[in-house]
Scaffold this active site. Structure first.
Site, PDB file in Angstrom:
ATOM      1  N   LYS A  74       0.933  -1.243  -0.049  1.00  0.00           N
ATOM      2  CA  LYS A  74      -0.061  -0.063  -0.045  1.00  0.00           C
ATOM      3  C   LYS A  74       0.851   1.339  -0.152  1.00  0.00           C
ATOM      4  O   LYS A  74       1.939   1.069   0.706  1.00  0.00           O
ATOM      5  CB  LYS A  74      -0.925   0.019   1.279  1.00  0.00           C
ATOM      6  CG  LYS A  74      -2.196   1.066   1.437  1.00  0.00           C
ATOM      7  CD  LYS A  74      -2.697   1.030   2.431  1.00  0.00           C
ATOM      8  CE  LYS A  74      -3.919   1.876   2.790  1.00  0.00           C
ATOM      9  NZ  LYS A  74      -4.814   1.809   3.952  1.00  0.00           N
ATOM     10  N   SER A 149      -9.673   1.469   3.062  1.00  0.00           N
ATOM     11  CA  SER A 149      -8.824   2.378   2.111  1.00  0.00           C
ATOM     12  C   SER A 149      -7.921   1.536   1.377  1.00  0.00           C
ATOM     13  O   SER A 149      -7.097   2.070   0.529  1.00  0.00           O
ATOM     14  CB  SER A 149      -8.258   3.473   2.970  1.00  0.00           C
ATOM     15  OG  SER A 149      -7.293   2.842   3.895  1.00  0.00           O
ATOM     16  N   SER A 173      -9.511  -0.825   7.225  1.00  0.00           N
ATOM     17  CA  SER A 173      -9.146  -0.651   5.723  1.00  0.00           C
ATOM     18  C   SER A 173      -8.408  -1.666   5.445  1.00  0.00           C
ATOM     19  O   SER A 173      -8.046  -1.698   4.190  1.00  0.00           O
ATOM     20  CB  SER A 173      -8.195   0.644   5.875  1.00  0.00           C
ATOM     21  OG  SER A 173      -9.022   1.631   5.741  1.00  0.00           O
TER      22      SER A 173
HETATM   23  N1  GLN Z   1     -12.913   3.535   6.514  1.00  0.00           N
HETATM   24  C1  GLN Z   1     -12.513   4.163   7.827  1.00  0.00           C
HETATM   25  C2  GLN Z   1     -12.078   5.561   7.655  1.00  0.00           C
HETATM   26  O1  GLN Z   1     -12.451   5.942   6.792  1.00  0.00           O
HETATM   27  C3  GLN Z   1     -11.171   3.331   8.024  1.00  0.00           C
HETATM   28  C4  GLN Z   1      -9.972   3.524   7.225  1.00  0.00           C
HETATM   29  C5  GLN Z   1      -8.842   2.919   7.705  1.00  0.00           C
HETATM   30  O2  GLN Z   1      -8.871   1.852   8.445  1.00  0.00           O
HETATM   31  N2  GLN Z   1      -7.594   3.433   7.260  1.00  0.00           N
HETATM   32  O3  GLN Z   1     -11.517   6.167   8.426  1.00  0.00           O
END
Ligand code: GLN
Length: 481
Positions: A74, A149, A173
């Site tokens: 990532k 994400s 994420s």
């Molecule tokens: N979807 C969550 C957010 O928008 C989690 C994101 C993540 O785990 N980086 O913050």
């Protein structure tokens, strides 16, 4: 092939890391224009690493099962000499001078790093639509999101553009995109894996996790990246078990807790049915189940979406146009330069979170929002810990629904609600894994979430492995090419 199958093939001399790296690079060249999983492909670095792995396998002296494994990272993990954008314009030109600890460890294990994957800007989002460089698409249905994400990493593994990948999980994420893409996604216990060289979003929640096609590969990846790192003050100094050896135990005698609140209103019936069937399968394998209640589940989203933006507003203050990445020219003084740079460099969701987080931390509101959220966070953690004192593992859906269409969740709140089943575990710092447990009628994967005790990733992988062995879900592959 999976990572462990590749290692077997290298050992038998049936193929080589170079041939496999070339095949993956060719597949990326052929398919990634459709999927959009990669932001940067590190062809030269990959082929050099693969050639070195070839020599080790040829000499009968591989560094282990990850030697020659083609992996993706990532784009939130620092890679020395390779740009690291976090999906943001503000870091578009940022080339880190050092590698994240997890990157160092994978390379020390012989991994072949293919490139950097797309993500929601600064890991804020659940669909990878918030990337400044365009969305990633779900390999099972290109009209749908891969989740986020870490959507690029999940899609890369699902589309077989990489055998495994790393992502990060702050509120879901890793697990949510793993569920949407039908791969295995593990978020380790907070502190299990070093965060050194991981660009910070919400530091009390961020954790590096893995994407793989099965539990055995997950065990290999976790084994390589877990362990104490003096460069991360929150890294836990505890021995790392042999996760591969731990796969074999089966589930007989394990007690699985089924949290009532994870099957309530708002859950897609197809998801609920697939998860309930998976629980029956595990019972059939000898596990005992018990209904449990996690009454604070409903507060998870509210608490997370105060704390994560608060921490983000502080962490993202460093993007000031002075030290990293973008600087907008032509300003008459420092303040104007900073404000123009940030206005141009951050996308709408990141700005929204910086504003919300700054508000929650400001004088007069701190106690009402940030302080209150911290207290409720403790209640959420106690809830999960009390349940896990009685049962070995909690079994639940990873997400309330399957992958949604691009553009479908334009309202931020609708997007946030996706995280209802993943944020409580993040707030508690506990490990959890998502694995494929079936498909919707439209052919989209459904994710089963297993939540464990602190530092007990081994039991999660053991349950996941037993489930995989007893079911045939892994045979299905997206019809991409
Ligand atoms: N979807 C969550 C957010 O928008 C989690 C994101 C993540 O785990 N980086 O913050």
């Amino acid at each position: 092939m999976t990572i462990h199958e590749l290692a077997e093939a290298y050992r038998r001399g049936e193929t080589t890391p170079s041939a496999v790296a070339e095949a993956h690079l060719a597949r990326i060249a052929a398919l990634d224009a459709k999927v959009g999983a990669f932001l940067t492909v590190t062809r030269e670095r990959a082929l050099a690493a693969a050639a070195a792995a070839d020599a080790r396998w040829r000499a009968g002296a591989p560094r282990g099962p990850l030697d020659g494994a083609p992996l993706a990272l990532k784009d939130v993990l620092c890679t020395k000499g390779v740009r690291t954008t976090c999906g943001s314009r503000i870091l578009e030109g940022f080339v880190p001078p050092y590698d994240a600890t997890v990157v160092e460890r994978l390379e020390a294990a012989g991994a072949v790093l293919l490139g950097k994957t797309n993500m929601d800007e600064f890991a804020m989002g659940s669909s990878t639509e918030h990337s400044a460089f365009g969305p990633t698409r779900n390999p099972w249905d290109l009209g749908r999101v891969p989740g986020g994400s870490s959507g690029g990493s999940a899609a890369a593994v699902a589309a077989e553009l990489a055998a495994g990948a790393l992502g990060t999980d702050t509120g879901g994420s890793v697990r949510q995109p793993a569920a949407f893409c039908g791969v295995v996604g593990l978020k380790p216990t907070y502190g299990r894996v070093s965060r050194y060289g991981l660009v910070a979003f919400a530091s009390s929640l961020d954790q590096v996790g893995t994407f793989a096609r099965d539990a055995r590969d997950t065990a290999l990846l976790l084994g390589a990246i877990a362990g104490h790192d003096p460069r991360d003050a929150t890294s836990v100094d505890a021995p790392v078990p042999d996760y591969t050896a731990a796969l074999a135990g089966g589930v007989r005698g394990l007690c699985l807790g089924v949290p009532r609140e994870y099957f309530g209103e708002g859950i897609d019936p197809e998801v609920a049915r697939a998860v309930r069937e998976a629980i029956e399968t595990l019972r059939g394998l000898g596990a005992v189940t018990e209904d449990v209640s996690l009454p604070t589940t409903d507060y998870g989203i509210a608490v997370y979406y105060v704390l994560a933006p608060a921490e983000a507003s502080s962490n993202l203050a460093r993007y000031d146009g002075v030290k990293y990445g973008l600087r907008t020219p032509g300003a008459k003084d420092l303040i104007e330069m900073e404000s123009r740079t940030r206005a141009a460099g951050f996308g709408a969701e990141v700005k929204r979170r910086i504003m919300l987080g700054t508000y929650a931390l400001s004088a007069g509101y701190y106690d009402a929002y940030y302080g209150r959220a911290q207290k409720v966070r403790t209640l959420v953690r106690r809830d999960l810990e009390a349940a896990l004192a009685r049962v070995d593992v909690l079994v639940a859906p990873t997400t309330p629904g399957v992958a949604f269409r691009l553009g479908e969740k334009a309202d931020p709140l609708a997007m946030y609600l996706n995280d209802v089943f993943t944020v409580p575990t993040s707030l508690a710092g506990l490990p959890a894994v998502s694995l494929r447990c079936g498909f919707s009628a439209a052919g989209l994967p459904v994710g089963l979430q297993l939540i464990g005790r602190a530092l007990d990733e081994a039991t999660l992988l053991r349950v996941a492995h037993a489930y995989e062995q007893a079911t045939g879900w892994l045979a299905r592959r997206p019809a991409l090419a």
